[in-house]
Scaffold this motif. Sequence first.
Motif, PDB file in Angstrom:
ATOM      1  N   PHE A 132     -24.796  25.662  38.613  1.00 22.23           N
ATOM      2  CA  PHE A 132     -24.631  24.439  37.824  1.00 22.23           C
ATOM      3  C   PHE A 132     -23.155  24.211  37.536  1.00 22.23           C
ATOM      4  CE2 PHE A 132     -25.491  22.403  33.425  1.00 22.23           C
ATOM      5  CZ  PHE A 132     -25.378  21.135  33.961  1.00 22.23           C
ATOM      6  N   GLU A 133     -22.648  23.047  37.919  1.00 21.00           N
ATOM      7  CA  GLU A 133     -21.205  22.829  37.880  1.00 21.00           C
ATOM      8  C   GLU A 133     -20.629  22.723  36.471  1.00 21.00           C
ATOM      9  OE1 GLU A 133     -19.831  18.984  39.419  1.00 21.00           O
ATOM     10  OE2 GLU A 133     -21.937  18.393  39.494  1.00 21.00           O
ATOM     11  N   ALA A 134     -21.486  22.615  35.459  1.00 21.52           N
ATOM     12  CA  ALA A 134     -20.968  22.604  34.088  1.00 21.52           C
ATOM     13  C   ALA A 134     -20.630  24.005  33.586  1.00 21.52           C
ATOM     14  CB  ALA A 134     -21.982  21.948  33.138  1.00 21.52           C
ATOM     15  N   TYR A 135     -21.116  25.046  34.260  1.00 19.90           N
ATOM     16  CA  TYR A 135     -20.873  26.402  33.777  1.00 19.90           C
ATOM     17  C   TYR A 135     -19.383  26.709  33.582  1.00 19.90           C
ATOM     18  CZ  TYR A 135     -25.784  27.803  34.621  1.00 19.90           C
ATOM     19  OH  TYR A 135     -27.158  27.935  34.596  1.00 19.90           O
ATOM     20  N   PRO A 136     -18.534  26.521  34.600  1.00 12.90           N
ATOM     21  CA  PRO A 136     -17.115  26.862  34.380  1.00 12.90           C
ATOM     22  C   PRO A 136     -16.453  26.024  33.300  1.00 12.90           C
ATOM     23  CG  PRO A 136     -17.419  25.747  36.487  1.00 12.90           C
ATOM     24  CD  PRO A 136     -18.782  26.082  35.987  1.00 12.90           C
ATOM     25  N   ILE A 137     -16.901  24.791  33.124  1.00 16.88           N
ATOM     26  CA  ILE A 137     -16.325  23.938  32.078  1.00 16.88           C
ATOM     27  C   ILE A 137     -16.724  24.468  30.704  1.00 16.88           C
ATOM     28  CG2 ILE A 137     -16.237  21.603  31.139  1.00 16.88           C
ATOM     29  CD1 ILE A 137     -17.016  20.590  33.952  1.00 16.88           C
ATOM     30  N   SER A 138     -18.004  24.738  30.532  1.00 16.20           N
ATOM     31  CA  SER A 138     -18.487  25.217  29.238  1.00 16.20           C
ATOM     32  C   SER A 138     -17.885  26.577  28.884  1.00 16.20           C
ATOM     33  CB  SER A 138     -20.019  25.318  29.260  1.00 16.20           C
ATOM     34  OG  SER A 138     -20.603  24.040  29.404  1.00 16.20           O
ATOM     35  N   VAL A 139     -17.796  27.462  29.855  1.00 16.70           N
ATOM     36  CA  VAL A 139     -17.216  28.791  29.602  1.00 16.70           C
ATOM     37  C   VAL A 139     -15.750  28.661  29.232  1.00 16.70           C
ATOM     38  CG1 VAL A 139     -16.607  31.003  30.653  1.00 16.70           C
ATOM     39  CG2 VAL A 139     -18.869  30.008  31.063  1.00 16.70           C
ATOM     40  N   GLY A 140     -15.018  27.848  29.969  1.00 23.21           N
ATOM     41  CA  GLY A 140     -13.595  27.679  29.679  1.00 23.21           C
ATOM     42  C   GLY A 140     -13.348  27.086  28.310  1.00 23.21           C
ATOM     43  N   LEU A 141     -14.140  26.103  27.926  1.00 19.44           N
ATOM     44  CA  LEU A 141     -13.973  25.485  26.610  1.00 19.44           C
ATOM     45  C   LEU A 141     -14.290  26.450  25.481  1.00 19.44           C
ATOM     46  CD1 LEU A 141     -15.409  21.905  27.234  1.00 19.44           C
ATOM     47  CD2 LEU A 141     -13.028  22.535  26.847  1.00 19.44           C
ATOM     48  N   SER A 142     -15.166  27.413  25.753  1.00 14.13           N
ATOM     49  CA  SER A 142     -15.489  28.397  24.719  1.00 14.13           C
ATOM     50  C   SER A 142     -14.334  29.367  24.476  1.00 14.13           C
ATOM     51  CB  SER A 142     -16.746  29.180  25.108  1.00 14.13           C
ATOM     52  OG  SER A 142     -16.452  30.155  26.095  1.00 14.13           O
ATOM     53  N   GLY A 143     -13.397  29.437  25.430  1.00 13.97           N
ATOM     54  CA  GLY A 143     -12.282  30.371  25.329  1.00 13.97           C
ATOM     55  C   GLY A 143     -12.480  31.628  26.135  1.00 13.97           C
ATOM     56  N   ALA A 144     -13.638  31.749  26.794  1.00  7.51           N
ATOM     57  CA  ALA A 144     -13.927  32.932  27.591  1.00  7.51           C
ATOM     58  C   ALA A 144     -13.446  32.741  29.028  1.00  7.51           C
ATOM     59  CB  ALA A 144     -15.423  33.223  27.567  1.00  7.51           C
ATOM     60  N   ASP A 145     -13.453  33.831  29.783  1.00  8.77           N
ATOM     61  CA  ASP A 145     -13.094  33.806  31.200  1.00  8.77           C
ATOM     62  C   ASP A 145     -14.346  33.779  32.049  1.00  8.77           C
ATOM     63  OD1 ASP A 145     -10.370  33.915  30.700  1.00  8.77           O
ATOM     64  OD2 ASP A 145     -10.269  36.101  30.876  1.00  8.77           O
ATOM     65  N   SER A 146     -14.332  32.961  33.094  1.00  7.10           N
ATOM     66  CA  SER A 146     -15.430  32.916  34.048  1.00  7.10           C
ATOM     67  C   SER A 146     -15.317  34.049  35.051  1.00  7.10           C
ATOM     68  CB  SER A 146     -15.427  31.587  34.820  1.00  7.10           C
ATOM     69  OG  SER A 146     -15.905  30.521  34.034  1.00  7.10           O
ATOM     70  N   VAL A 147     -16.424  34.697  35.325  1.00  3.94           N
ATOM     71  CA  VAL A 147     -16.528  35.657  36.414  1.00  3.94           C
ATOM     72  C   VAL A 147     -17.598  35.122  37.354  1.00  3.94           C
ATOM     73  CG1 VAL A 147     -17.027  38.035  37.092  1.00  3.94           C
ATOM     74  CG2 VAL A 147     -15.860  37.571  34.915  1.00  3.94           C
ATOM     75  N   GLN A 148     -17.151  34.496  38.428  1.00  6.30           N
ATOM     76  CA  GLN A 148     -18.068  33.856  39.366  1.00  6.30           C
ATOM     77  C   GLN A 148     -18.426  34.827  40.484  1.00  6.30           C
ATOM     78  OE1 GLN A 148     -16.052  30.282  40.652  1.00  6.30           O
ATOM     79  NE2 GLN A 148     -16.488  29.203  38.738  1.00  6.30           N
ATOM     80  N   VAL A 149     -19.718  35.051  40.660  1.00  3.73           N
ATOM     81  CA  VAL A 149     -20.205  35.960  41.709  1.00  3.73           C
ATOM     82  C   VAL A 149     -20.838  35.121  42.816  1.00  3.73           C
ATOM     83  CG1 VAL A 149     -21.752  37.859  42.251  1.00  3.73           C
ATOM     84  CG2 VAL A 149     -20.592  37.786  40.023  1.00  3.73           C
ATOM     85  N   PRO A 150     -20.276  35.168  44.024  1.00  5.60           N
ATOM     86  CA  PRO A 150     -20.797  34.317  45.106  1.00  5.60           C
ATOM     87  C   PRO A 150     -22.277  34.555  45.389  1.00  5.60           C
ATOM     88  CG  PRO A 150     -18.678  35.272  45.719  1.00  5.60           C
ATOM     89  CD  PRO A 150     -19.113  35.954  44.445  1.00  5.60           C
ATOM     90  N   LEU A 151     -22.960  33.467  45.716  1.00  5.36           N
ATOM     91  CA  LEU A 151     -24.355  33.551  46.128  1.00  5.36           C
ATOM     92  C   LEU A 151     -24.471  34.293  47.457  1.00  5.36           C
ATOM     93  CD1 LEU A 151     -25.481  29.860  45.476  1.00  5.36           C
ATOM     94  CD2 LEU A 151     -25.985  31.838  44.023  1.00  5.36           C
TER      95      LEU A 151
END
Length: 379
Positions: A132-151
Amino acid sequence: MTTTEKDTNAAKVPASGIRPRNVMGKLPRYTAGKPPAVIEGLQSYKLSSNENPLPPLPAVLDAISNWQDFNRYPDPLSTALRTELAAFLDVPAEDIVTGAGSLGALNQLLSTFAGQDENGVSDEVIYPWRSFEAYPISVGLSGADSVQVPLQADGTHDLDAMAAAVTERTRVILLCTPNNPTGPALTSSQVEDFLAKVPGDVLVVIDEAYEDFVRDPEAVNGIEMYRKHSNVVVLRTFSKGAGLAGLRVGYSVSHPQVTQHLRVSAVPFAVSQLAETAAVASLRHHGELVERIQGLVEERARVVTGLEGLGWWIPEAQGNFVWLALGENTPEFAALAEQQALAVRAFGTEGIRVTIGEPEANTRFLALCATYTKGPRVS
Protein backbone atom coordinates in the motif's frame (compact mmCIF):
# COMPACT_ATOMS: atom_id res chain seq x y z
CA MET A 1 -10.12 45.01 -6.52
CA THR A 2 -9.90 42.49 -9.36
CA THR A 3 -8.64 38.95 -8.97
CA THR A 4 -5.55 39.87 -10.99
CA GLU A 5 -4.79 42.78 -8.63
CA LYS A 6 -5.19 40.53 -5.60
CA ASP A 7 -2.82 37.98 -7.11
CA THR A 8 -0.28 40.72 -7.87
CA ASN A 9 -0.45 42.09 -4.31
CA ALA A 10 -0.09 38.59 -2.88
CA ALA A 11 3.01 38.08 -5.00
CA LYS A 12 4.58 41.15 -3.37
CA VAL A 13 4.41 39.63 0.13
CA PRO A 14 8.01 38.79 1.09
CA ALA A 15 8.91 35.17 1.65
CA SER A 16 8.65 34.23 5.32
CA GLY A 17 11.28 31.52 5.37
CA ILE A 18 8.70 29.00 6.59
CA ARG A 19 10.00 25.49 6.12
CA PRO A 20 8.37 22.10 6.60
CA ARG A 21 9.94 19.30 8.59
CA ASN A 22 12.98 17.81 6.92
CA VAL A 23 11.17 14.52 6.39
CA MET A 24 8.76 16.16 3.94
CA GLY A 25 11.45 16.30 1.30
CA LYS A 26 11.98 12.56 1.60
CA LEU A 27 8.39 11.37 1.41
CA PRO A 28 6.75 10.11 -1.77
CA ARG A 29 3.50 11.71 -2.80
CA TYR A 30 0.34 9.66 -2.61
CA THR A 31 -1.05 9.21 -6.11
CA ALA A 32 -4.78 8.61 -6.20
CA GLY A 33 -6.27 6.68 -9.07
CA LYS A 34 -7.06 9.10 -11.85
CA PRO A 35 -10.49 9.29 -13.48
CA PRO A 36 -10.99 7.75 -16.94
CA ALA A 37 -10.57 9.74 -20.12
CA VAL A 38 -13.67 10.77 -22.02
CA ILE A 39 -13.64 8.95 -25.36
CA GLU A 40 -16.43 9.64 -27.82
CA GLY A 41 -18.63 6.61 -28.33
CA LEU A 42 -17.34 4.74 -25.26
CA GLN A 43 -18.65 4.55 -21.70
CA SER A 44 -15.78 5.49 -19.37
CA TYR A 45 -14.85 3.26 -16.43
CA LYS A 46 -12.61 3.94 -13.46
CA LEU A 47 -10.61 0.83 -12.57
CA SER A 48 -7.80 2.68 -10.82
CA SER A 49 -8.84 3.07 -7.17
CA ASN A 50 -10.10 -0.35 -6.02
CA GLU A 51 -13.52 1.15 -5.46
CA ASN A 52 -16.62 -0.99 -5.26
CA PRO A 53 -18.45 -0.22 -8.53
CA LEU A 54 -21.80 -0.70 -6.78
CA PRO A 55 -23.42 1.92 -4.54
CA PRO A 56 -24.19 1.20 -0.88
CA LEU A 57 -27.08 -1.12 -0.12
CA PRO A 58 -30.58 0.43 -0.46
CA ALA A 59 -31.06 -0.01 3.30
CA VAL A 60 -27.91 2.00 3.91
CA LEU A 61 -29.03 4.79 1.60
CA ASP A 62 -32.39 4.84 3.38
CA ALA A 63 -30.69 5.08 6.77
CA ILE A 64 -28.70 8.19 5.83
CA SER A 65 -31.11 9.87 3.42
CA ASN A 66 -32.81 12.08 6.00
CA TRP A 67 -29.84 12.84 8.25
CA GLN A 68 -29.89 16.50 9.26
CA ASP A 69 -27.91 16.93 12.50
CA PHE A 70 -24.76 18.16 10.80
CA ASN A 71 -24.58 21.06 13.23
CA ARG A 72 -23.75 18.55 15.99
CA TYR A 73 -20.45 16.82 16.60
CA PRO A 74 -20.48 13.05 16.26
CA ASP A 75 -19.92 10.70 19.17
CA PRO A 76 -16.10 10.72 19.48
CA LEU A 77 -16.10 7.06 20.53
CA SER A 78 -18.47 5.87 17.77
CA THR A 79 -20.32 3.94 20.45
CA ALA A 80 -23.16 2.70 18.24
CA LEU A 81 -20.76 1.36 15.60
CA ARG A 82 -18.41 -0.20 18.13
CA THR A 83 -21.35 -1.90 19.84
CA GLU A 84 -22.59 -3.29 16.52
CA LEU A 85 -19.09 -4.41 15.53
CA ALA A 86 -18.55 -6.06 18.91
CA ALA A 87 -21.58 -8.28 18.35
CA PHE A 88 -20.70 -8.92 14.70
CA LEU A 89 -17.07 -9.89 15.42
CA ASP A 90 -17.65 -11.35 18.88
CA VAL A 91 -15.03 -9.11 20.48
CA PRO A 92 -15.26 -6.61 23.35
CA ALA A 93 -16.35 -3.15 22.20
CA GLU A 94 -13.47 -1.75 24.28
CA ASP A 95 -11.04 -3.46 21.89
CA ILE A 96 -12.31 -1.48 18.88
CA VAL A 97 -11.08 1.99 17.95
CA THR A 98 -12.61 3.69 14.91
CA GLY A 99 -10.84 5.94 12.44
CA ALA A 100 -11.25 7.72 9.12
CA GLY A 101 -10.93 4.56 7.07
CA SER A 102 -8.38 1.87 7.85
CA LEU A 103 -5.68 4.37 6.87
CA GLY A 104 -6.89 6.73 9.59
CA ALA A 105 -6.79 3.86 12.05
CA LEU A 106 -3.25 3.01 10.90
CA ASN A 107 -2.07 6.60 11.33
CA GLN A 108 -3.37 6.52 14.90
CA LEU A 109 -1.35 3.37 15.55
CA LEU A 110 1.85 4.76 14.09
CA SER A 111 1.57 8.09 15.88
CA THR A 112 1.14 6.17 19.14
CA PHE A 113 3.74 3.44 18.82
CA ALA A 114 6.38 4.55 16.29
CA GLY A 115 8.40 7.74 16.20
CA GLN A 116 11.61 8.79 17.95
CA ASP A 117 12.94 8.12 21.41
CA GLU A 118 14.04 10.77 23.90
CA ASN A 119 17.46 10.89 22.24
CA GLY A 120 16.03 11.53 18.79
CA VAL A 121 16.74 8.01 17.53
CA SER A 122 14.07 6.89 15.10
CA ASP A 123 12.05 3.74 15.59
CA GLU A 124 11.67 1.33 12.69
CA VAL A 125 8.54 0.09 10.95
CA ILE A 126 8.90 -2.99 8.74
CA TYR A 127 6.55 -3.64 5.85
CA PRO A 128 6.56 -5.45 2.47
CA TRP A 129 7.26 -3.56 -0.71
CA ARG A 130 5.63 -3.02 -3.04
CA SER A 131 2.52 -2.71 -0.91
CA PHE A 132 0.00 0.00 0.00
CA GLU A 133 1.61 3.21 -1.19
CA ALA A 134 0.50 5.20 1.87
CA TYR A 135 2.74 3.11 4.15
CA PRO A 136 5.99 5.05 3.57
CA ILE A 137 4.15 8.36 3.89
CA SER A 138 2.43 7.43 7.14
CA VAL A 139 5.62 5.95 8.64
CA GLY A 140 7.68 8.98 7.68
CA LEU A 141 5.16 11.42 9.13
CA SER A 142 5.19 9.51 12.40
CA GLY A 143 8.93 10.17 12.67
CA ALA A 144 9.92 6.53 12.26
CA ASP A 145 12.15 4.95 9.62
CA SER A 146 10.75 2.67 6.94
CA VAL A 147 12.27 -0.77 6.50
CA GLN A 148 10.95 -2.01 3.18
CA VAL A 149 11.32 -5.74 2.50
CA PRO A 150 10.94 -6.66 -1.19
CA LEU A 151 8.14 -9.01 -2.16
CA GLN A 152 8.91 -12.42 -3.54
CA ALA A 153 8.67 -13.03 -7.27
CA ASP A 154 5.08 -14.29 -6.95
CA GLY A 155 3.89 -11.07 -5.30
CA THR A 156 3.79 -12.52 -1.77
CA HIS A 157 5.39 -11.28 1.45
CA ASP A 158 8.90 -12.55 2.14
CA LEU A 159 8.13 -13.32 5.78
CA ASP A 160 11.54 -14.86 6.49
CA ALA A 161 13.25 -11.70 5.32
CA MET A 162 10.82 -9.55 7.30
CA ALA A 163 11.52 -11.53 10.47
CA ALA A 164 15.26 -11.24 9.83
CA ALA A 165 14.89 -7.45 9.49
CA VAL A 166 13.70 -7.03 13.10
CA THR A 167 16.11 -5.06 15.28
CA GLU A 168 16.03 -3.44 18.70
CA ARG A 169 14.56 -0.36 17.01
CA THR A 170 11.62 -2.23 15.45
CA ARG A 171 8.32 -1.12 16.95
CA VAL A 172 5.71 -2.02 14.32
CA ILE A 173 5.42 -4.54 11.47
CA LEU A 174 2.76 -4.18 8.79
CA LEU A 175 1.29 -7.20 7.01
CA CYS A 176 -0.99 -6.36 4.09
CA THR A 177 -3.31 -9.25 3.27
CA PRO A 178 -4.42 -9.48 0.53
CA ASN A 179 -1.44 -7.43 -0.54
CA ASN A 180 -2.28 -4.24 -2.40
CA PRO A 181 -1.43 -4.02 -5.31
CA THR A 182 -0.28 -7.58 -6.06
CA GLY A 183 -3.22 -9.58 -4.64
CA PRO A 184 -2.03 -12.67 -2.70
CA ALA A 185 -3.26 -13.27 0.84
CA LEU A 186 -1.24 -14.64 3.74
CA THR A 187 -2.26 -17.99 5.23
CA SER A 188 -2.93 -18.69 8.89
CA SER A 189 0.07 -21.01 9.16
CA GLN A 190 2.38 -18.43 7.57
CA VAL A 191 1.31 -15.75 10.03
CA GLU A 192 1.53 -18.10 13.02
CA ASP A 193 5.08 -19.08 12.05
CA PHE A 194 5.97 -15.43 11.56
CA LEU A 195 4.56 -14.34 14.92
CA ALA A 196 6.63 -17.02 16.63
CA LYS A 197 9.77 -15.24 15.34
CA VAL A 198 8.75 -11.71 16.36
CA PRO A 199 9.39 -10.31 19.87
CA GLY A 200 6.19 -9.90 21.87
CA ASP A 201 6.79 -6.17 22.36
CA VAL A 202 6.63 -5.49 18.61
CA LEU A 203 3.18 -4.67 17.25
CA VAL A 204 2.18 -6.75 14.24
CA VAL A 205 -0.55 -5.00 12.26
CA ILE A 206 -2.65 -7.21 9.97
CA ASP A 207 -4.12 -4.85 7.40
CA GLU A 208 -7.26 -6.52 6.02
CA ALA A 209 -8.80 -3.77 3.91
CA TYR A 210 -9.87 -6.36 1.30
CA GLU A 211 -10.88 -9.23 3.59
CA ASP A 212 -14.46 -9.23 2.23
CA PHE A 213 -13.17 -10.56 -1.11
CA VAL A 214 -10.94 -13.35 0.21
CA ARG A 215 -12.04 -16.86 -0.72
CA ASP A 216 -8.91 -18.90 0.07
CA PRO A 217 -9.90 -21.26 2.92
CA GLU A 218 -6.31 -21.20 4.21
CA ALA A 219 -6.14 -17.40 4.33
CA VAL A 220 -5.41 -15.78 7.66
CA ASN A 221 -8.24 -14.27 9.65
CA GLY A 222 -6.89 -11.31 11.56
CA ILE A 223 -9.49 -11.54 14.30
CA GLU A 224 -8.43 -15.11 15.05
CA MET A 225 -4.80 -13.96 15.30
CA TYR A 226 -5.79 -11.11 17.61
CA ARG A 227 -7.58 -13.56 19.90
CA LYS A 228 -4.38 -15.58 20.33
CA HIS A 229 -1.65 -12.92 20.28
CA SER A 230 -1.58 -9.81 22.47
CA ASN A 231 0.71 -7.92 20.07
CA VAL A 232 -1.56 -8.31 17.02
CA VAL A 233 -3.65 -5.39 15.75
CA VAL A 234 -6.24 -5.83 12.98
CA LEU A 235 -7.21 -3.09 10.54
CA ARG A 236 -10.47 -3.23 8.60
CA THR A 237 -12.60 -0.79 6.62
CA PHE A 238 -16.06 -0.21 5.20
CA SER A 239 -14.58 1.41 2.09
CA LYS A 240 -14.28 -1.66 -0.12
CA GLY A 241 -16.84 -4.41 0.44
CA ALA A 242 -19.52 -2.12 1.86
CA GLY A 243 -18.93 0.55 -0.77
CA LEU A 244 -18.53 3.42 1.71
CA ALA A 245 -15.18 4.74 0.47
CA GLY A 246 -16.42 8.33 0.35
CA LEU A 247 -17.61 8.28 3.96
CA ARG A 248 -14.22 7.27 5.45
CA VAL A 249 -14.94 4.80 8.21
CA GLY A 250 -12.63 2.04 9.39
CA TYR A 251 -11.38 0.59 12.65
CA SER A 252 -8.68 -1.31 14.49
CA VAL A 253 -9.12 -4.25 16.84
CA SER A 254 -6.49 -4.82 19.52
CA HIS A 255 -6.05 -5.63 23.19
CA PRO A 256 -6.48 -3.14 26.08
CA GLN A 257 -2.73 -2.50 26.45
CA VAL A 258 -2.91 -1.08 22.92
CA THR A 259 -6.34 0.54 22.85
CA GLN A 260 -5.77 2.49 26.07
CA HIS A 261 -3.10 4.47 24.25
CA LEU A 262 -4.91 4.62 20.92
CA ARG A 263 -7.83 6.40 22.53
CA VAL A 264 -5.46 9.19 23.57
CA SER A 265 -4.01 9.64 20.08
CA ALA A 266 -7.24 9.08 18.14
CA VAL A 267 -8.35 12.07 16.07
CA PRO A 268 -11.50 13.44 17.76
CA PHE A 269 -14.68 13.13 15.70
CA ALA A 270 -12.84 11.37 12.85
CA VAL A 271 -15.94 9.31 11.98
CA SER A 272 -18.96 11.43 11.11
CA GLN A 273 -22.54 10.68 12.20
CA LEU A 274 -23.37 9.89 8.58
CA ALA A 275 -20.49 7.43 8.25
CA GLU A 276 -21.31 5.73 11.54
CA THR A 277 -24.99 5.35 10.61
CA ALA A 278 -24.09 3.93 7.20
CA ALA A 279 -21.61 1.46 8.69
CA VAL A 280 -24.12 0.25 11.28
CA ALA A 281 -26.76 -0.25 8.58
CA SER A 282 -24.23 -2.19 6.48
CA LEU A 283 -23.54 -4.56 9.36
CA ARG A 284 -27.26 -5.08 10.00
CA HIS A 285 -27.74 -6.08 6.36
CA HIS A 286 -24.55 -8.07 6.03
CA GLY A 287 -26.27 -10.98 4.28
CA GLU A 288 -27.26 -8.75 1.39
CA LEU A 289 -23.76 -7.36 1.28
CA VAL A 290 -22.25 -10.83 1.04
CA GLU A 291 -24.43 -11.61 -1.98
CA ARG A 292 -23.33 -8.41 -3.68
CA ILE A 293 -19.65 -9.02 -2.93
CA GLN A 294 -19.92 -12.56 -4.27
CA GLY A 295 -20.93 -11.09 -7.61
CA LEU A 296 -17.67 -9.14 -7.70
CA VAL A 297 -15.72 -12.25 -6.68
CA GLU A 298 -17.28 -14.10 -9.61
CA GLU A 299 -16.31 -11.26 -11.93
CA ARG A 300 -12.77 -11.48 -10.54
CA ALA A 301 -12.72 -15.18 -11.37
CA ARG A 302 -13.92 -14.41 -14.91
CA VAL A 303 -11.16 -11.84 -15.40
CA VAL A 304 -8.45 -14.13 -14.00
CA THR A 305 -9.64 -17.04 -16.16
CA GLY A 306 -9.64 -14.79 -19.20
CA LEU A 307 -6.11 -13.57 -18.55
CA GLU A 308 -4.82 -17.06 -17.89
CA GLY A 309 -6.48 -18.18 -21.11
CA LEU A 310 -4.27 -15.66 -22.90
CA GLY A 311 -1.22 -17.27 -21.32
CA TRP A 312 -0.69 -14.37 -18.93
CA TRP A 313 0.78 -14.89 -15.46
CA ILE A 314 -1.28 -13.28 -12.70
CA PRO A 315 -0.45 -13.45 -8.97
CA GLU A 316 -3.14 -15.04 -6.85
CA ALA A 317 -5.98 -12.49 -6.77
CA GLN A 318 -7.73 -12.37 -3.39
CA GLY A 319 -8.72 -8.68 -3.42
CA ASN A 320 -11.02 -6.82 -5.80
CA PHE A 321 -8.21 -6.28 -8.30
CA VAL A 322 -5.63 -8.05 -10.45
CA TRP A 323 -1.94 -7.26 -10.88
CA LEU A 324 -0.20 -7.16 -14.24
CA ALA A 325 3.57 -7.43 -13.81
CA LEU A 326 4.29 -5.51 -17.01
CA GLY A 327 7.63 -3.99 -16.03
CA GLU A 328 8.90 -1.51 -18.60
CA ASN A 329 5.72 -1.97 -20.64
CA THR A 330 3.60 -0.48 -17.87
CA PRO A 331 3.29 3.07 -19.31
CA GLU A 332 2.44 1.73 -22.76
CA PHE A 333 -0.37 -0.49 -21.50
CA ALA A 334 -1.77 2.29 -19.31
CA ALA A 335 -1.90 4.57 -22.36
CA LEU A 336 -3.69 1.93 -24.40
CA ALA A 337 -6.22 1.46 -21.62
CA GLU A 338 -6.81 5.20 -21.53
CA GLN A 339 -7.58 5.12 -25.25
CA GLN A 340 -10.27 2.57 -24.42
CA ALA A 341 -11.77 4.89 -21.75
CA LEU A 342 -10.41 2.68 -18.96
CA ALA A 343 -8.50 4.25 -16.08
CA VAL A 344 -6.05 1.76 -14.53
CA ARG A 345 -3.42 2.29 -11.83
CA ALA A 346 0.13 2.24 -13.16
CA PHE A 347 3.08 1.94 -10.78
CA GLY A 348 6.09 3.38 -12.61
CA THR A 349 7.72 0.59 -14.57
CA GLU A 350 6.68 -2.15 -12.14
CA GLY A 351 3.18 -3.05 -13.21
CA ILE A 352 -0.49 -2.17 -13.34
CA ARG A 353 -3.29 -2.80 -10.86
CA VAL A 354 -6.73 -3.15 -12.39
CA THR A 355 -9.82 -3.01 -10.19
CA ILE A 356 -12.64 -5.45 -10.82
CA GLY A 357 -15.39 -3.13 -12.03
CA GLU A 358 -18.65 -3.33 -13.90
CA PRO A 359 -19.02 -6.41 -16.16
CA GLU A 360 -18.82 -4.19 -19.25
CA ALA A 361 -15.59 -2.63 -18.01
CA ASN A 362 -14.07 -6.03 -17.25
CA THR A 363 -15.03 -7.32 -20.69
CA ARG A 364 -13.41 -4.33 -22.39
CA PHE A 365 -10.28 -4.79 -20.29
CA LEU A 366 -10.03 -8.44 -21.35
CA ALA A 367 -10.54 -7.46 -24.98
CA LEU A 368 -7.65 -5.00 -24.69
CA CYS A 369 -5.43 -7.68 -23.16
CA ALA A 370 -6.29 -10.06 -26.01
CA THR A 371 -4.76 -7.58 -28.46
CA TYR A 372 -1.66 -6.85 -26.37
CA THR A 373 1.36 -8.99 -27.18
CA LYS A 374 3.62 -8.00 -24.26
CA GLY A 375 1.64 -9.33 -21.32
CA PRO A 376 3.33 -11.03 -18.34
CA ARG A 377 3.70 -14.58 -19.66
CA VAL A 378 3.74 -17.80 -17.69
CA SER A 379 7.40 -18.87 -17.62
